[in-house]
Write a protein that holds these residues in place. Structure first.
Motif, PDB file in Angstrom:
ATOM      1  N   THR A  59      -1.407 -89.975 -79.092  1.00  9.80           N
ATOM      2  CA  THR A  59      -2.429 -89.500 -78.149  1.00  9.80           C
ATOM      3  C   THR A  59      -3.528 -88.742 -78.883  1.00  9.80           C
ATOM      4  O   THR A  59      -4.724 -88.928 -78.615  1.00  9.80           O
ATOM      5  CB  THR A  59      -1.784 -88.602 -77.082  1.00  9.80           C
TER       6      THR A  59
ATOM      7  N   MET B  83      -7.591 -89.890 -79.385  1.00 12.91           N
ATOM      8  CA  MET B  83      -8.342 -89.122 -78.393  1.00 12.91           C
ATOM      9  C   MET B  83      -9.864 -89.279 -78.527  1.00 12.91           C
ATOM     10  O   MET B  83     -10.609 -88.939 -77.607  1.00 12.91           O
ATOM     11  CB  MET B  83      -7.959 -87.644 -78.457  1.00 12.91           C
TER      12      MET B  83
ATOM     13  N   LYS C 135      -5.500 -95.404 -74.078  1.00 14.86           N
ATOM     14  CA  LYS C 135      -4.523 -94.528 -73.437  1.00 14.86           C
ATOM     15  C   LYS C 135      -3.140 -94.799 -74.022  1.00 14.86           C
ATOM     16  O   LYS C 135      -2.879 -95.872 -74.572  1.00 14.86           O
ATOM     17  CB  LYS C 135      -4.508 -94.737 -71.921  1.00 14.86           C
ATOM     18  N   VAL C 136      -2.273 -93.809 -73.910  1.00 18.74           N
ATOM     19  CA  VAL C 136      -0.920 -93.893 -74.454  1.00 18.74           C
ATOM     20  C   VAL C 136       0.077 -93.718 -73.316  1.00 18.74           C
ATOM     21  O   VAL C 136      -0.083 -92.824 -72.481  1.00 18.74           O
ATOM     22  CB  VAL C 136      -0.693 -92.806 -75.528  1.00 18.74           C
TER      23      VAL C 136
END
Length: 430
Positions: free
Chosen positions: A142, A146, A152-153
């Protein structure tokens, strides 16, 4: 992930720890300061031992990671095991471009690890979901992603995620997978070679391809040809002389005119050798035996060998499409990857050596040769000969003054088998 690894990461997963990590990394002082003294100073400044240990570990890992990630390490965190397994960004960029050329709307990275491939895909403005089963690794991923709002994770098992997230009928979804190929035991990890024992197994990858998705899967370089699905393109990738992976491509991300390929990435760029034919169907070339060991000897890149493209290389780059021209290129033995040519030709797909002499593979003969030529530095390469180069080097160099390599001769021996006989070819790197 082990409890110790989770503890190592915990400190930098806090705002305080991550800020301290980035501050020390930017300053660069950590590289010249004694680690124990730096730890004492940070604890004296009020940082907890957990944060200090975590930050110092990350500084070490970031330094190691620069080879794979370059300037991107400035905002990344790692685990030791994850860094060892992570794809180099140079290689990940090639994966990402496959999906970009295919025109997919999104990519799901199943088994994302620390997010190297997801980062490369997001860097091409393709929405990406990184799926990782380990919560601590997912937290690191993440942070590593970022900078990309379209990445997205999610923490989930790869196979469960597929079941819970069916693709929208109006969305062209691609999948990238890097299955776990090791099992952890109390005494360490053991490599797995059975594709159905991978996590997820190769059959799961094939099911995604059978559903029509654009699929790429990273596997080990030693992947056996007989387990490769008939409907896949197989590509071996070499990075700076080391074969790092075999990738299977399906559907929109595979090339219709390529069955097998060798992608060779060097500091000067990338080159690729491809074939439309199946494994074992490469063209025949002259086989001359040890009498053919004259002129120049070539050792193909490992990716070329793994892809079974040695004779394809000989014909396309040495024989000007004349497979009978033995002077241009010839094998010594059909089962050994080395080949020879009367003329030197530079190619990214093989390393060339000038042949100086051919000797029988006999220890007494080789020791006498080393002594007579005042050899102080000895390199040994081999194919088809069951010998440990380091042990042989010690035997042959016994009594030689190897402490002053500049004062003597540098010798390179290429050990090879031709039929049932073994030979040592003395060569000079070009």
């Amino acid at each position: 992930m082990s409890d110790s690894t989770a503890a190592d990461l915990a400190g930098v997963l806090t705002p305080e720890g991550f800020k301290l990590l980035n501050q020390l990394w930017r300053d660069g002082d950590y590289a010249t300061v004694d680690t124990l003294k730096l730890a004492e100073r940070l604890r004296a400044d009020g940082y907890t031992p957990g944060v200090v240990n975590s930050v110092l570990t990350q500084l070490k890992l970031r330094t190691q990671a620069e080879v794979k990630f370059g300037p991107f390490v400035d905002q990344m965190i790692f685990t030791d095991a994850g860094l060892q397994q992570a794809t180099s960004l140079q290689v990940a960029a090639h994966h990402a471009r496959r999906f970009a050329r295919a025109g997919v709307d999104e990519v799901v990275d199943l088994g994302a690890g620390l997010g190297a491939d997801a980062l490369a895909i997001a860097g091409l403005d393709i929405p990406v979901t990184a799926v990782e089963i380990d919560e601590t690794t997912a937290a690191a991923t993440t942070i590593n992603l970022m900078a990309f709002p379209h990445a997205k994770v999610q923490v989930a098992d790869a196979m469960d995620w597929i079941h819970d997230h069916p693709a929208d009928e109006h969305t062209t979804r691609g999948f990238w997978l890097d299955p776990a190929r090791r099992k952890t035991h109390s005494h360490g990890t053991v490599r797995i070679f059975d594709p159905e024992a991978f996590s997820p197994p190769l059959s799961f990858v094939e099911s995604l391809a059978d559903a029509g998705h654009a699929v790429g899967v990273k596997l080990g370089p030693a992947l056996a040809h007989n387990v490769i699905p008939d409907n896949a393109e197989a590509q071996w990738v070499s990075l700076h002389g080391s074969v790092v992976e075999a990738v299977l491509w399906f559907n929109m991300v595979q090339r219709s005119d390529v069955r097998r390929a060798a992608l060779v990435i060097t500091p000067s760029g990338a080159a690729e050798l491809t074939s439309t034919t199946d494994f074992g169907a490469s063209p025949d070339v002259p086989i001359e035996g040890i009498e053919g060991a004259t002129g120049y000897l070539y050792e193909p890149d490992g990716a070329v060998i793994r892809a079974g493209l040695v004779t394809d290389l000989m014909i396309e780059h040495f024989m000007v499409d004349d497979p009978t021209d033995a002077a241009a290129a010839r094998q010594l033995d059909e089962h050994i990857a080395y080949f020879c040519s009367d003329a030197y030709a530079e190619t990214p797909f093989a390393t060339g050596y000038r042949i100086l002499e051919v000797l029988p593979y006999k220890i007494k003969t080789l020791r006498r040769y080393v002594q007579e030529h005042g050899v102080t530095r000895l390199d040994i390469k081999k194919r088809g000969v069951d010998v440990a180069p380091e042990e042989l080097r010690r035997t042959l160099m016994q009594g030689q003054n190897s402490k002053k390599p500049a004062s003597g001769e540098h010798l390179t021996l290429v050990l090879t088998r031709v039929g049932d006989e073994r030979y040592a070819i003395v060569v000079d790197p070009v």
